[in-house]
Design a protein around this motif. Structure first.
Motif, mmCIF file in Angstrom:
data_model
loop_
_atom_site.group_PDB
_atom_site.id
_atom_site.type_symbol
_atom_site.label_atom_id
_atom_site.label_comp_id
_atom_site.label_asym_id
_atom_site.label_seq_id
_atom_site.Cartn_x
_atom_site.Cartn_y
_atom_site.Cartn_z
ATOM 1 N N ALA A 144 -15.452 51.048 4.753
ATOM 2 C CA ALA A 144 -14.243 51.653 4.475
ATOM 3 C C ALA A 144 -13.134 50.700 4.464
ATOM 4 O O ALA A 144 -12.241 51.017 3.616
ATOM 5 C CB ALA A 144 -14.234 52.291 5.822
ATOM 6 N N ILE A 199 -10.610 50.799 1.338
ATOM 7 C CA ILE A 199 -9.139 50.792 1.201
ATOM 8 C C ILE A 199 -8.444 49.703 0.626
ATOM 9 O O ILE A 199 -7.463 49.976 -0.105
ATOM 10 C CB ILE A 199 -8.818 51.106 2.759
ATOM 11 N N PHE A 229 -7.159 50.104 8.007
ATOM 12 C CA PHE A 229 -8.196 51.023 8.572
ATOM 13 C C PHE A 229 -7.655 51.152 10.164
ATOM 14 O O PHE A 229 -7.843 51.963 10.611
ATOM 15 C CB PHE A 229 -9.527 50.258 8.439
ATOM 16 N N ILE A 265 -14.535 59.708 10.774
ATOM 17 C CA ILE A 265 -13.426 59.529 9.915
ATOM 18 C C ILE A 265 -13.598 58.583 8.998
ATOM 19 O O ILE A 265 -13.650 58.674 7.916
ATOM 20 C CB ILE A 265 -12.053 59.286 10.708
ATOM 21 N N SER A 266 -14.327 57.358 9.571
ATOM 22 C CA SER A 266 -14.553 56.418 8.539
ATOM 23 C C SER A 266 -15.769 56.458 7.498
ATOM 24 O O SER A 266 -15.774 56.253 6.514
ATOM 25 C CB SER A 266 -14.920 54.992 9.483
ATOM 26 N N ILE A 288 -14.142 58.777 4.962
ATOM 27 C CA ILE A 288 -13.454 57.831 3.883
ATOM 28 C C ILE A 288 -14.570 57.052 2.891
ATOM 29 O O ILE A 288 -14.152 57.322 1.855
ATOM 30 C CB ILE A 288 -12.613 56.780 4.788
ATOM 31 N N ALA A 303 -14.828 57.782 -1.109
ATOM 32 C CA ALA A 303 -14.280 56.788 -1.959
ATOM 33 C C ALA A 303 -15.672 56.632 -3.012
ATOM 34 O O ALA A 303 -15.424 56.155 -3.970
ATOM 35 C CB ALA A 303 -14.428 55.497 -1.259
#
Lengths: 332, 264
Positions: free
Chosen positions: A223, A227, A252, A272-273, A276, A280
């Motif tokens: 993640a 990001i 993060f 949540i991660s 993400i 992506a």
């Protein structure tokens, strides 16, 4: 969110950033997915805690933890390159085995406190008269910057270039005389050394080692890389790419702090991660599908237009629709 | 000098798909030989090149380059002697790296790569530039361009240059123009000829194009069913025409005919 929790998140970001650099080597540079991370991260923490409690100098403990991480990477590397086990499975096998080993290292306990021992962080805290988390942040910054510098220079050398080329085009670099198996083995060892170092730093920060501390680490790492890429997509400089993954890690942990601030639990961060990373990774497919749907729509409109060649008014309407579908501008 | 002795290779041994890909291959290439290899699908051309480059091991036989027995050397150790260009233009270069980085990688083919020496050595830049100029593609002004931005033809020309940057004892071209359009293919082929002749490099060029096989090189080998069935060089090769080759091809088809295989 308070300044204190923001700084805390940034400090965490730098410390975990060292791990992200490790994942960057395998996932981005070598183009292999090494899932040893969750295990070797905890190994680094456990080895650090136990050697520290045995009275060893904290800096030396960090080096011992790194060596332990290197051994973990070596095992996965051998499984992958010598026994030809797919990298993902090799990593999972090592990681699974490491859980038992980590428990043994921790003396058959799930966690161990080092709150009484003096560490690099307590040293910095005393030296500059800083609170513990602030001193931890400084240590994280120092270590992650040193790691970035070393990696930047290493990967720019003749040897380092062959590592990058292995991730890029294995067949080509083998034809140029590089033993790609050894390169991958080296990459996995180096990667897990950094990961274990990160785990050891986190133990300093948290003042305890936990057998489950590495759970989900690989996803946090991915993640962070993702990001970082969002922010620094335009840069192709290798040093910037390394910096961007640590930066991604900081973002993060800020997101994580915000999420917790909003009333969610820290454990929700796993979900949540994961989301993400999924978004992506799926983004290119979404874009492609949208393009295909657009083509399909245009084709069916064109078909209708041909069928309706007699009816001029309908044709005009369709022409307008087609030009608007194509993004306007083209007027029939 | 390349010397192959009694090379055998059989795939899928003991199964219904058992196939003898190489059947007692004996071949000696003299220094400076430019050999074109032709043959139908499944004739053993690719297996021959894989056995020489070390991507597969023969079941039997020995391979020597300049008197060194390389039969048991792994692929990456043979790189010291062999330069290679693949059929797929994507395979010969590292796409995410600069043109200059690719050249620097190739310049150390088969040598030790130090962890304490920068790969981009400014002393080499002028040399790389002058080499790129030989291609006549304007790549000398794009040294810091990532290779993935080049076209297939440009990449193949670059790969060709890379494989010969440090003179190899043997250059192996595996249908290296097959994936290019006719115009680019002829450009890459004329570059190939120029580079090989200038440095007098011993070369094996596998091709599907009979005209190319006749127009280039001083020696021609035709393969069928894992055997070398035709080997001409010098004046005799120069007189050869496409019709002659076609005739040979048709002869081979008759020998163990499909009908015979089906009736057995």
């Amino acid at each position: 969110m308070t300044i204190g929790s923001l700084l805390g998140a940034i400090g965490q970001g730098f410390i975990w950033g060292v791990m992200v650099l490790g994942i960057f080597i395998t996932y981005k540079v070598l183009n292999v997915s090494d899932l040893t991370v969750d295990g070797s991260f905890a190994t680094g923490g456990a080895v650090f805690a136990m050697t520290l409690l045995a009275g060893v100098d904290p800096t030396l403990c960090l080096l011992v933890a790194m060596a332990a991480g290197g051994v973990c990477g070596f095992v996965t590397g051998i499984l992958h390159t010598k026994f030809k086990i797919p990298a993902i499975l090799a990593g999972i096998l090592t990681q699974l085995g490491l859980y038992s080993i980590n428990l043994r290292i921790l003396g058959d306990k799930a966690n161990t406190s080092i709150s009484q021992a003096s560490t690099n962080i307590t040293f910095i805290a005393k030296l500059f008269n800083l609170p513990h988390t602030r001193a931890g942040m400084i240590l994280g910054i120092i270590v992650s910057l040193i790691c970035i510098l070393i990696l930047y220079f290493l990967l720019g050398t003749e040897f380092g270039a062959s590592i990058r080329a292995t991730g890029n085009n294995e067949k080509m670099i083998r034809a140029l005389g590089v033993n790609t198996d050894n390169i991958k083995l080296f990459g996995m060892v180096l990667s897990n050394m950094l990961i274990a170092l990160s785990g050891a730093l986190l133990v300093q920060m948290n003042k305890y080692a936990d057998v489950g501390m590495g759970k989900g680490a690989i996803v946090y790492g991915l993640a962070s890389i993702v990001i970082g890429e969002v922010f620094f997509r335009r840069f192709s400089n290798f040093g910037i790419k390394l910096l961007s993954s640590v930066f991604g890690c900081i973002v993060f942990f800020i997101i994580r702090a915000v999420v917790i601030n909003l009333g969610l639990k820290a454990n929700d961060m796993q979900l949540i991660s994961a989301i993400i990373v999924v978004i992506a990774l799926a983004m290119p497919i979404f874009k492609e599908n949208m393009n295909i749907q657009k083509i399909g729509k245009l084709n069916s409109l064109n078909e209708m237009k041909q069928k309706s060649s007699v009816d001029l008014s309908l044709k005009e309407v369709l022409d307008k629709k087609i030009s608007s579908e194509m993004g306007g501008g083209v007027d029939a | 000098m390349l010397k192959l002795q009694n090379i055998y290779k059989t795939f899928h041994v003991g199964t219904i798909n058992e196939r003898r890909a190489l059947n007692d291959i004996n071949l000696v290439l003299n220094d400076g030989d430019f050999v074109t290899v032709i043959g139908g699908n499944g004739a053993g051309k690719s297996t021959l090149q894989n056995v020489i480059s070390g991507t597969i091991n023969p079941d039997y036989g020995t391979i020597e380059i300049n008197g060194v027995n390389i039969t048991k050397l792994p692929e990456h150790k043979r790189a010291k002697y062999i330069g290679r260009v693949f059929q797929d233009p994507m395979l010969g270069t590292a796409s995410d790296m600069w043109i200059e980085e690719n050249l620097a990688l190739a310049y150390r083919r088969g040598e030790k790569r130090s962890a304490f020496k920068w790969m981009i050595d400014n002393n080499n830049t002028a040399f790389f530039k002058s080499q790129l100029e030989r291609l006549g593609l304007g790549l000398e002004d794009r040294m810091k361009t990532k290779v993935k931005l080049l076209s297939g033809g440009q990449r193949q020309a670059l790969t060709l240059l890379m494989s010969t940057l440090k003179k190899p004892d043997l250059l192996m071209l595996d249908e290296h123009t097959a994936a290019l359009d006719p115009k680019t293919a002829s450009l890459v082929l004329s570059l190939t000829k120029e580079i090989i002749e200038k440095s007098n490099i011993t070369t094996i060029m596998i091709t599907h194009n009979m005209k190319d096989a006749l127009n280039y090189g001083n020696r021609l080998i035709m393969m069928d069913q894992g055997k070398i069935i035709f080997d001409v060089s010098g004046e005799e090769k120069k007189k050869l025409k496409v019709e002659d080759l076609l005739l040979k091809f048709n002869q081979t088809k008759d020998a163990p005919s499909d009908a015979m295989l089906l009736s057995s």
